[in-house]
Write a protein that holds these residues in place. Sequence first.
Motif, PDB file in Angstrom:
ATOM      1  N   ILE A 329       0.639  -0.992  -0.186  1.00 15.76           N
ATOM      2  CA  ILE A 329      -0.175   0.085   0.121  1.00 15.76           C
ATOM      3  C   ILE A 329       1.014   1.195   0.325  1.00 15.76           C
ATOM      4  O   ILE A 329       2.005   0.738   0.888  1.00 15.76           O
ATOM      5  N   PHE A 330       0.336   2.263   0.134  1.00 17.05           N
ATOM      6  CA  PHE A 330       0.880   3.345   0.035  1.00 17.05           C
ATOM      7  C   PHE A 330       0.577   4.727   1.158  1.00 17.05           C
ATOM      8  O   PHE A 330      -0.824   4.527   1.147  1.00 17.05           O
ATOM      9  N   MET A 331       1.513   4.790   2.467  1.00 22.07           N
ATOM     10  CA  MET A 331       0.621   5.719   3.279  1.00 22.07           C
ATOM     11  C   MET A 331       1.381   6.929   3.318  1.00 22.07           C
ATOM     12  O   MET A 331       1.847   7.515   2.569  1.00 22.07           O
ATOM     13  N   LYS A 332       0.252   7.690   3.735  1.00 24.79           N
ATOM     14  CA  LYS A 332       0.515   9.262   3.473  1.00 24.79           C
ATOM     15  C   LYS A 332      -0.035   9.572   5.118  1.00 24.79           C
ATOM     16  O   LYS A 332      -1.454   9.440   5.889  1.00 24.79           O
ATOM     17  N   ASP A 333       0.853  10.027   5.896  1.00 25.48           N
ATOM     18  CA  ASP A 333       0.339  10.525   7.113  1.00 25.48           C
ATOM     19  C   ASP A 333       1.176  12.537   7.081  1.00 25.48           C
ATOM     20  O   ASP A 333       1.677  12.912   6.633  1.00 25.48           O
ATOM     21  N   SER A 334      -0.568  12.858   7.948  1.00 23.79           N
ATOM     22  CA  SER A 334       0.122  14.442   7.406  1.00 23.79           C
ATOM     23  C   SER A 334      -1.172  15.138   8.762  1.00 23.79           C
ATOM     24  O   SER A 334      -1.497  14.073   9.131  1.00 23.79           O
ATOM     25  N   TRP A 335      -0.550  16.122   9.123  1.00 26.15           N
ATOM     26  CA  TRP A 335      -2.142  17.357   9.621  1.00 26.15           C
ATOM     27  C   TRP A 335      -2.147  18.337   8.448  1.00 26.15           C
ATOM     28  O   TRP A 335      -1.626  19.579   8.246  1.00 26.15           O
ATOM     29  N   ASP A 368      -9.122  10.493  11.113  1.00 23.09           N
ATOM     30  CA  ASP A 368      -8.446  11.509  12.151  1.00 23.09           C
ATOM     31  C   ASP A 368      -7.556  10.232  13.024  1.00 23.09           C
ATOM     32  O   ASP A 368      -8.037   9.497  12.813  1.00 23.09           O
ATOM     33  N   ILE A 369      -6.443  10.326  13.625  1.00 22.99           N
ATOM     34  CA  ILE A 369      -5.432   9.525  13.868  1.00 22.99           C
ATOM     35  C   ILE A 369      -5.835  10.119  15.973  1.00 22.99           C
ATOM     36  O   ILE A 369      -5.434  12.004  15.990  1.00 22.99           O
ATOM     37  N   GLY A 370      -5.604   9.458  16.428  1.00 26.97           N
ATOM     38  CA  GLY A 370      -5.639   9.476  17.836  1.00 26.97           C
ATOM     39  C   GLY A 370      -7.083  10.614  18.468  1.00 26.97           C
ATOM     40  O   GLY A 370      -7.665  10.934  17.764  1.00 26.97           O
ATOM     41  N   ASP A 371      -6.547  10.671  19.606  1.00 23.39           N
ATOM     42  CA  ASP A 371      -7.653  11.846  19.976  1.00 23.39           C
ATOM     43  C   ASP A 371      -7.518  12.907  20.685  1.00 23.39           C
ATOM     44  O   ASP A 371      -5.976  13.741  19.680  1.00 23.39           O
ATOM     45  N   ASP A 372      -8.030  14.202  19.962  1.00 21.98           N
ATOM     46  CA  ASP A 372      -7.741  15.726  20.563  1.00 21.98           C
ATOM     47  C   ASP A 372      -6.898  16.512  21.156  1.00 21.98           C
ATOM     48  O   ASP A 372      -6.197  17.128  21.129  1.00 21.98           O
ATOM     49  N   LYS A 373      -6.771  15.623  22.496  1.00 26.52           N
ATOM     50  CA  LYS A 373      -5.496  16.418  23.440  1.00 26.52           C
ATOM     51  C   LYS A 373      -4.259  16.519  22.891  1.00 26.52           C
ATOM     52  O   LYS A 373      -3.888  16.948  22.666  1.00 26.52           O
ATOM     53  N   SER A 376      -4.561  17.036  18.051  1.00 27.10           N
ATOM     54  CA  SER A 376      -4.983  18.405  17.741  1.00 27.10           C
ATOM     55  C   SER A 376      -3.952  19.816  18.205  1.00 27.10           C
ATOM     56  O   SER A 376      -3.386  19.179  19.284  1.00 27.10           O
ATOM     57  N   THR A 377      -3.607  20.259  17.899  1.00 30.88           N
ATOM     58  CA  THR A 377      -2.062  21.139  18.210  1.00 30.88           C
ATOM     59  C   THR A 377      -3.142  22.254  18.432  1.00 30.88           C
ATOM     60  O   THR A 377      -4.413  22.237  19.006  1.00 30.88           O
ATOM     61  N   PRO A 389      -1.439  33.332  10.852  1.00 28.24           N
ATOM     62  CA  PRO A 389      -0.594  32.320  10.410  1.00 28.24           C
ATOM     63  C   PRO A 389      -0.866  31.128  10.964  1.00 28.24           C
ATOM     64  O   PRO A 389      -1.035  30.339  10.748  1.00 28.24           O
ATOM     65  N   ILE A 390      -1.002  31.364  12.508  1.00 25.61           N
ATOM     66  CA  ILE A 390      -1.153  30.261  13.439  1.00 25.61           C
ATOM     67  C   ILE A 390      -2.510  30.177  13.373  1.00 25.61           C
ATOM     68  O   ILE A 390      -3.396  30.364  13.192  1.00 25.61           O
ATOM     69  N   LYS A 391      -2.635  28.629  12.760  1.00 31.85           N
ATOM     70  CA  LYS A 391      -3.988  27.871  12.233  1.00 31.85           C
ATOM     71  C   LYS A 391      -3.880  26.980  13.314  1.00 31.85           C
ATOM     72  O   LYS A 391      -3.202  26.256  12.974  1.00 31.85           O
ATOM     73  N   PRO A 392      -5.372  26.000  13.404  1.00 37.55           N
ATOM     74  CA  PRO A 392      -5.187  24.592  14.201  1.00 37.55           C
ATOM     75  C   PRO A 392      -5.262  23.107  12.924  1.00 37.55           C
ATOM     76  O   PRO A 392      -5.124  23.605  11.683  1.00 37.55           O
ATOM     77  N   HIS A 393      -4.667  22.653  13.544  1.00 38.53           N
ATOM     78  CA  HIS A 393      -4.045  21.318  12.670  1.00 38.53           C
ATOM     79  C   HIS A 393      -4.587  20.017  13.126  1.00 38.53           C
ATOM     80  O   HIS A 393      -4.748  20.236  14.450  1.00 38.53           O
ATOM     81  N   ARG A 394      -4.550  19.488  12.780  1.00 38.01           N
ATOM     82  CA  ARG A 394      -4.750  17.947  13.422  1.00 38.01           C
ATOM     83  C   ARG A 394      -4.921  16.802  11.923  1.00 38.01           C
ATOM     84  O   ARG A 394      -4.662  16.183  11.119  1.00 38.01           O
ATOM     85  N   HIS A 395      -4.109  15.548  12.946  1.00 36.27           N
ATOM     86  CA  HIS A 395      -2.906  14.724  12.583  1.00 36.27           C
ATOM     87  C   HIS A 395      -4.425  13.609  11.635  1.00 36.27           C
ATOM     88  O   HIS A 395      -5.583  13.078  12.076  1.00 36.27           O
ATOM     89  N   TYR A 396      -3.619  12.919  10.958  1.00 37.94           N
ATOM     90  CA  TYR A 396      -4.314  12.608   9.548  1.00 37.94           C
ATOM     91  C   TYR A 396      -3.873  11.469   8.824  1.00 37.94           C
ATOM     92  O   TYR A 396      -2.510  11.578   8.828  1.00 37.94           O
TER      93      TYR A 396
END
Length: 690
Positions: A329-335, A368-373, A376-377, A389-396
């Motif tokens: 497979i091809f895995m992509k991890d990002s925020w 989305d990965i894991g919990d928000d605590k 999430s940034t 410029p400082i924006k919220p990001h979520r692990h994905y």
Amino acid sequence: MASDSSLVLPSNSGFSTPINTGSRTLYRFGDRHRPLEEHYLSLADEMSRHFLGPMPATTFLSTFLPRDKLSVPDVPWSKNMFKDVVNQSRETDMYEPFVNAITPHLSKLQLYNTSKSEEKGKTDFPFKIKPDCSVYSREHPYHGTDSSIVELFIEFKRDDPFINSSNTTPDGFLKKAHNPRLACGQIIAYAASHMSAQYRTHIFSVLICSDYARLIRWDRSGAIVTEPMYYDTAPELLEFFILFDRSSPQERGWDTTVRLANSEDTRVAVEAVKELRGLTPLLVITIPNSVTGEAPEYVIAPPLALPWIPVGRWTRTSIGYDVQRKRSIFMKDSWRPVIAGVPREGDVYSRFKANAVRNVPHCSNSADIGDDKYHSTQTDHFTRDPNGPIKPHRHYRLILDDIGQPLNSFDCSRDMVRAVYAALIAHESAYRCGFLHRDISSGNILITHDDKFDGGLLIDWDLCRDMNSQVDGPRRAARTGTWQFMAADLVKDPTINHTLVHDLESTFYVVFWISIRFLRNSWTPEERGVVMNDLFNPPAFSTVGSASKRNWMAKGDTNDFKILDNRPLTGLIHSLLPFFKARYLGIGNQPTDDLNFGPPRSELPELRVNEEDIQRYLRLLVDHQEVMSIFRKSLEIQWPKWPEVEHAEKQKISYLGRENRFSSKRSTSRSSLRQNGEKEGSSEKRLRPA
């Protein structure tokens, strides 16, 4: 979480969608080899708008390492316990006394003097990092600086890059002087190495400035910095180390959805996936499946330390092994940025599947990965400016079942062109169901020989625009796209909306860039260097790029550019250029998407230098058909033949010469639209619009 009113916020530029001038955007496909000092200064300037502070040390500790939850007894601090550190006149003499003062208070972790140890981990940094002191787990024996297992970096500096609260300004609290910016760039580089060599949700670092220290917490939205802590007269620094030592891996920033692959995981994966062979240590990740309720496991390659600022999406990919389905497979991890109107990439692929969009891979899992605590940034919780410029990001993460090869790894240039044509088919198909890609680049087009596709795949739809979205205005703080392949007017003007014609222009840059970089051609190394700088690496300023790319498109030419022994590809480049050159000639020549110039399409006469002829070219750019027709006819050429074997091979490029390709000798300006690289009697005829 409430914001702290004492934190100094970076200013917002006020542009609708300023360009992203970060090093990852500018230099990912660039060739600018910068001196170490320039690299540090660049990192400091890029990151300056992502720092928040100064935060009171007690607030920092209670927020990120709460003492009541860690069952920490009273801190055994005493005044003057660090006197052997603060009394040193030389920075290098502070390291050992500092290690000796902290070490007795650590039980799970160990502090080392690493000032003479260069990075030993897997890294793509153009230089070796050597942090002054580092903290490692006692479970991992120390054998030298290794960003892939380090817990904490500590740097000593005489020049504090941050100003104190009494001297704060509206532009943030980074000092503007040369030496403090250098110091800031160095600690940013260490944070980047730490966060990219591991799968981390956040990290901490410590900055020692003579008799005081600052704590820094980094995540993918920014970094929070404390006020000065005079550690020989107050307990907060020692308290931090004790709390950090007793905290859980999650609290220290480890991504607990990732584990080391065991021997059986490794054996099965490397037998099935040749790309994983020889890579150590392999990792196992999980992604929850919302349909089945399970959390499938995937074996992937270890990450590589990369020299970009540690904020942003930070996409990392790996060819891997699906443990449950027993396949590659091809895995992509990002925020992913949490912004209204920006769809999750997995949802986009679901829409593509429902609408039978061609030449895009099948997405078998995404979430989305894991919990928000932890996933999430947190830095964005403390900004008072939601438009800054400082924006919220979520692990994905997402999993793609179809795997291609990089566009610049072709064995035949026709396969490369066929893949770009397949990407245009995908782009048109997606456009019909309401999505505009907005990041056409050589990295987002893959070659494939799978019969399900037309020779290529168009990937990375996480920056795409859902044209059916009801959200108005800019969705992101910075312009989307890859710098080298971004349309020239988008580089120069941040107020322009990104539309279809810009993505079409990017396809020309992809083919031209690949041809210059990886195929034997008629230009000298110096000529290649000039075009690479002016067309593909235009200088960037805070919110805009220079006019060099636009100037090249208006004045530059390819009349003397040939791919050696490859007339079809040479003809393709000469055929595409006039269409996009026309966008930068004349006044009022910007095409609009609502023009309806349908078939039949007739042959264009030789273009004369007037607005009417320019408009004829522009009208053929209001949809995909003409550009796709040029690619299709090029691929159908039977004579002269495409080379059967033509491996991608990096060409020499020299950036020393600055010969002006806009001079009268080499430039024909508007006349180049008439000639299109043809010579009288030449078989390299331009592919005319159908």
